[in-house]
Design a protein around this motif. Sequence first.
Motif, short mmCIF file in Angstrom:
data_model
loop_
_atom_site.label_atom_id
_atom_site.label_comp_id
_atom_site.label_asym_id
_atom_site.label_seq_id
_atom_site.Cartn_x
_atom_site.Cartn_y
_atom_site.Cartn_z
N SER A 261 -11.91 -41.33 36.59
CA SER A 261 -11.56 -39.90 36.63
C SER A 261 -11.50 -39.31 38.02
N GLY A 262 -12.16 -39.91 38.99
CA GLY A 262 -12.15 -39.33 40.32
C GLY A 262 -12.85 -37.98 40.33
N LEU A 263 -12.22 -37.01 41.01
CA LEU A 263 -12.81 -35.68 41.09
C LEU A 263 -12.87 -34.99 39.72
N HIS A 264 -11.99 -35.40 38.81
CA HIS A 264 -11.99 -34.79 37.48
C HIS A 264 -13.27 -35.10 36.70
N SER A 265 -14.05 -36.09 37.19
CA SER A 265 -15.33 -36.38 36.53
C SER A 265 -16.28 -35.20 36.62
N LEU A 266 -16.02 -34.25 37.52
CA LEU A 266 -16.85 -33.05 37.59
C LEU A 266 -16.85 -32.30 36.26
N HIS A 267 -15.74 -32.35 35.53
CA HIS A 267 -15.69 -31.72 34.21
C HIS A 267 -16.77 -32.29 33.30
N CYS A 268 -16.95 -33.59 33.35
CA CYS A 268 -17.94 -34.24 32.48
C CYS A 268 -19.34 -33.77 32.84
N PHE A 269 -19.64 -33.69 34.15
CA PHE A 269 -20.99 -33.28 34.56
C PHE A 269 -21.26 -31.81 34.25
N VAL A 270 -20.25 -30.97 34.46
CA VAL A 270 -20.43 -29.54 34.18
C VAL A 270 -20.63 -29.31 32.68
N SER A 271 -19.79 -29.91 31.85
CA SER A 271 -19.92 -29.71 30.41
C SER A 271 -21.23 -30.28 29.89
N LEU A 272 -21.66 -31.41 30.46
CA LEU A 272 -22.95 -31.98 30.06
C LEU A 272 -24.10 -31.04 30.41
N ALA A 273 -24.03 -30.44 31.59
CA ALA A 273 -25.09 -29.51 32.00
C ALA A 273 -25.14 -28.31 31.05
N LEU A 274 -23.98 -27.76 30.70
CA LEU A 274 -23.94 -26.61 29.79
C LEU A 274 -24.46 -27.00 28.40
N GLY A 275 -24.01 -28.15 27.91
CA GLY A 275 -24.45 -28.60 26.60
C GLY A 275 -25.93 -28.89 26.56
#
Length: 492
Positions: A47-61
């Motif tokens: 994912s490259g930089l798009h992996s930030l989506h995964c970390f942000v959504s995980l933090a919110l969840g």
Amino acid sequence: MSFDDVIYVICLLACIGAGSYARKISDEGQRKLVSTALGIIVVVIVSGLHSLHCFVSLALGTCAVLLVHPSKGHLVTFVVMFGYLVFFRMFDFYLGIPGHTNMIQMLLTLKVSGIAFEKTAAWKRLQARDEQKKNDQRDVNQESLVEITDYDEELQTLSAAEILHYSFNYIGVLTGPYYRYRTYRDYFEMPFKTYAPSVEATLEKLKHAVFYCALYLATNYIWPLDYALTDEFFNDRSFVYRLLYVWPTFFTFRARIYTGLTLSECVCTMAGFGAYPDESDPTNGEGPRKRYQHLKRDAEKHTYNFSTIVNTRVLEVERCWTFREGMKHWNVCVQYWLAVNVYKLFPSKKYRVGRTGATLLCSAYWHGFRPGHYFCIMGAPFYVALEDMWDKLVRKNAIGTNRRIIDVIFWIFKWFAFSYLGEAFLLSSFGKIWRYYSSVYHIGYISWAAMIALGLYLTSQKKAAERRKNRAAEKAAAGDGISAAVEKEKAQ
């Protein structure tokens, strides 16, 4: 194959190789850290930089799971994780995101919201137990206390670190399969992985994956989907050719999916993940349906299977006669999640159609926002209703040669329906879908509507004939009763 697909396959093969190493790490804490680190590396590579989506959504969840009271935590987490998909896909619409990142985000959504549903269900069981304990006047005939396990207690004390480990475990991080937190926990706490036939199961699945991949490459070369978007296809090809083109393109799609899912299962089997004794009766997605904790005492004496992580039963999908059966065998781990967390928990259980519609709508939303997802998934129940109607009319009571012939006809219609609806899924956008369906005069929908109308008419005629038969039988019985009474009076 595209460049993204090549990177994706390389990552899956690397994960398969890592399983042999991870399975042999004796320290469970170290194995957990290694598995999570590998998962994060895979996500970043794909994912490259798009992996930030995964970390942000995980933090919110994670905040929703840990900070919201368990009575509402599952709903809040569901809204947060599925709501983030809106932002994620809007971002994708404007900037473009690798397709495999989308799959990672989709699985992350199921995992985090799934663990919230598990926590809430466990909390409700704990509450029910406490209520029963408070009732000092409990009748001896009343049911025994609600059965509570250590797992129910453990879910109430989840930590952010555990949710992180579960979400980014390298096993299943790319394309699944979806598995419960309990399955993840058992991998580190139970000895089953040591005695399961990991290498044998992996080699067997790899053979299948190579076969599916060869089919995909061959059919994609001969019948590429892109050809169905060209002017030549619409202007120079006949109606019959355009109509039948859905068969090879959907076959190519199936072969591609089978390849990816089988390789994903190989990641699990090589690591010994999802292995349970046969006695525990494991099923896809859910895991054991019977008590199994005591089986660890003599783990070396049992036989094992990997049913928990089997996501698609390929042979059953291909060989079953009906569309309904095919749906049951396709993507079964995700279907388990939808059944447990959407269908069974739907507020109104009175109307089955509403529950089914909500479940399919959730599935379509989870897959994406493109019209093709809704054309395909929301069209399925209409064909199933048609199929069920004709099954009762002509197939249910058929026997012998007639039954075999009817089965083959149902099988042909099943694959036409899958392919016709699947073409919308593949074409994705409304303009492409409409252009293709118009070029074949919407024959699928029109023929299905005609078959529904004919089926309704024949069903009404059949019911009317049955009513006439029942009335005739009642009259005959009444006449026999009168005759018997007359004869009795004469005898007296």
